[in-house]
Design an enzyme around this catalytic site. Structure first.
Site, PDB file in Angstrom:
ATOM      1  N   GLU A   1      35.054   9.171  74.319  1.00 22.13           N
ATOM      2  CA  GLU A   1      36.013   8.227  74.880  1.00 22.13           C
ATOM      3  C   GLU A   1      35.397   7.533  76.096  1.00 22.13           C
ATOM      4  OE1 GLU A   1      39.795  10.500  75.451  1.00 22.13           O
ATOM      5  OE2 GLU A   1      38.593  12.038  74.459  1.00 22.13           O
TER       6      GLU A   1
ATOM      7  N   HIS B   1      40.784   6.829  71.172  1.00 23.97           N
ATOM      8  CA  HIS B   1      40.780   8.286  70.993  1.00 23.97           C
ATOM      9  C   HIS B   1      40.453   8.671  69.544  1.00 23.97           C
ATOM     10  CE1 HIS B   1      41.798  12.436  71.956  1.00 23.97           C
ATOM     11  NE2 HIS B   1      42.061  12.071  73.203  1.00 23.97           N
TER      12      HIS B   1
ATOM     13  N   HIS C   1      46.882  10.631  79.634  1.00 21.86           N
ATOM     14  CA  HIS C   1      46.948   9.513  78.684  1.00 21.86           C
ATOM     15  C   HIS C   1      48.187   8.639  78.866  1.00 21.86           C
ATOM     16  CE1 HIS C   1      43.398  11.090  77.060  1.00 21.86           C
ATOM     17  NE2 HIS C   1      43.879  11.860  76.110  1.00 21.86           N
TER      18      HIS C   1
END
Length: 363
Positions: free
Chosen positions: A327, A194, A118
């Site tokens: 996602e 997210h 991420h």
């Protein structure tokens, strides 16, 4: 937080958390968007361009918040679950926190064992974004956030100008658009929202009986560090087959302590750049349902395997399997897999990630 009207709540984040003198002067707050009828609203914050709540009615008109999250900015700053964040510069994992682009090797910050996830330890979900436009009501309320990512941030090459827009439209549609322009160097780009969804309500327990459909006939298998092997395999005959609506927990080993559950990228059917339906989720008790649409080649299913005793909104303690994430994204570690669709954006090119969450009520 409650479901009523909420003016932006402003908090000045200290210099150490904001990550720089210029960022420290930016106000951080919650902002609400609400439809005219008043039964559909969201709250967002410019900390991480984060979706903090989504209030939507069930089949009987009862309104509930259907995503996990926190009550305060400080909890989002200190949280480890990325609840509702806009994650990047590259969502998901990059193998051994490194890649080679145009003959040059780049090293990133490892924050998932030896891998980067991420965007690193201070990815886009852990920075302050600027509020560029904000229209709280009307036919199509929206808010646009902006972030400038500098050359070398978290190890990534090149400057990147990033926009994220949340918008409500009739009757119960939430659209999320994430755009970015590379201005100086080629760079990998892969954003994801997210949000952790529980259509029975954020405080209602696990989602194992909620029905999930993923319009993906194949997936990208993983090695033991959750990095794609480079292969693409069919879902048929596996526990990853959600082509027909299936209870989330039907084929899943339930292992207390985070050791099991789904955390995998699916290859979405159809043309990879086309805006198309990706998934559908329905809660049989409340009758709430949602369709996920996007223009990305993949979607990560994550079943909150590591959300364990996490204190959330209104004092609720979230447990394992208390939500699912869908996602939409590029394939994980695409920068190290030339056989995958490219995630590279070159100077002057624009990255476009369009999503829509379409809610419905099924009596």
């Amino acid at each position: 937080m409650t479901g009523g009207a909420l003016l932006p709540v402003v908090l000045l984040v200290c210099l150490a958390l904001a990550g720089g003198a210029d960022a420290a002067r930016k106000p951080v707050g919650f902002y609400e968007l609400k439809n005219k009828k008043g039964d559909f609203s969201i709250k967002v914050t410019n900390w991480g361009a984060t979706l903090a709540s989504v209030f939507v009615p069930d089949c009987k008109g009862n309104v509930a918040d259907v995503i996990l999250g926190y009550d305060t900015i400080a909890e989002y700053v200190n949280g480890t679950q990325a609840f509702g964040s806009t994650v990047g510069r590259v969502a998901n994992r990059i193998f051994k926190s490194r890649f080679v682009l145009d003959g040059k090797a780049y090293r990133l910050f490892p924050n998932d064992g030896n891998n980067s996830i991420h965007g690193g330890h201070r990815g886009f979900g852990k920075v302050i974004w600027t509020v560029k436009e904000y229209v709280s009501g009307g036919d199509s309320p929206y808010i646009t956030f902006f972030y400038h990512s500098f050359d070398g941030e978290q190890g990534f090459p090149g400057d990147l100008d990033v926009y994220a827009t949340y918008r409500l439209s009739s009757p119960y549609e939430l659209s999320i658009t994430m755009n970015a322009t590379a201005t100086t160097k080629a760079t990998p780009v892969n954003f994801a929202n997210h949000a952790y969804w529980n259509l029975a309500g954020h405080d209602s327990g696990d989602v194992l009986q909620q029905e999930l459909q993923i319009l993906a006939s194949s997936y990208t298998p993983l090695d033991d560090t959750k990095i794609p092997t480079g292969q693409i395999e069919p879902v048929a005959g596996t526990i990853y087959d959600f082509l027909q609506p299936t209870p989330v927990g039907e084929h899943m080993d339930i292992v207390p302590g985070g050791g099991s559950g789904y955390d995998l990228n699916f290859v979405v059917n159809g043309e990879q750049d086309a805006f198309r339906q990706v998934a559908r989720v329905e809660d049989p008790k409340s009758g709430r349902g949602m369709e996920v649409w996007a223009n990305q080649p993949g979607v990560q299913l994550y079943t909150s395997n590591w959300v364990i005793n996490e204190k959330g909104k209104n004092g609720k303690v979230y447990g394992q399997y208390g939500a699912l994430c869908l996602e939409t994204q590029a394939y994980p570690d695409a920068v190290n897999h030339p056989e995958f669709p490219s995630s590279i954006v070159r100077p002057g090119q624009v990255y476009k990630h369009d999503m829509a969450i379409k809610f419905y009520q099924d009596a």
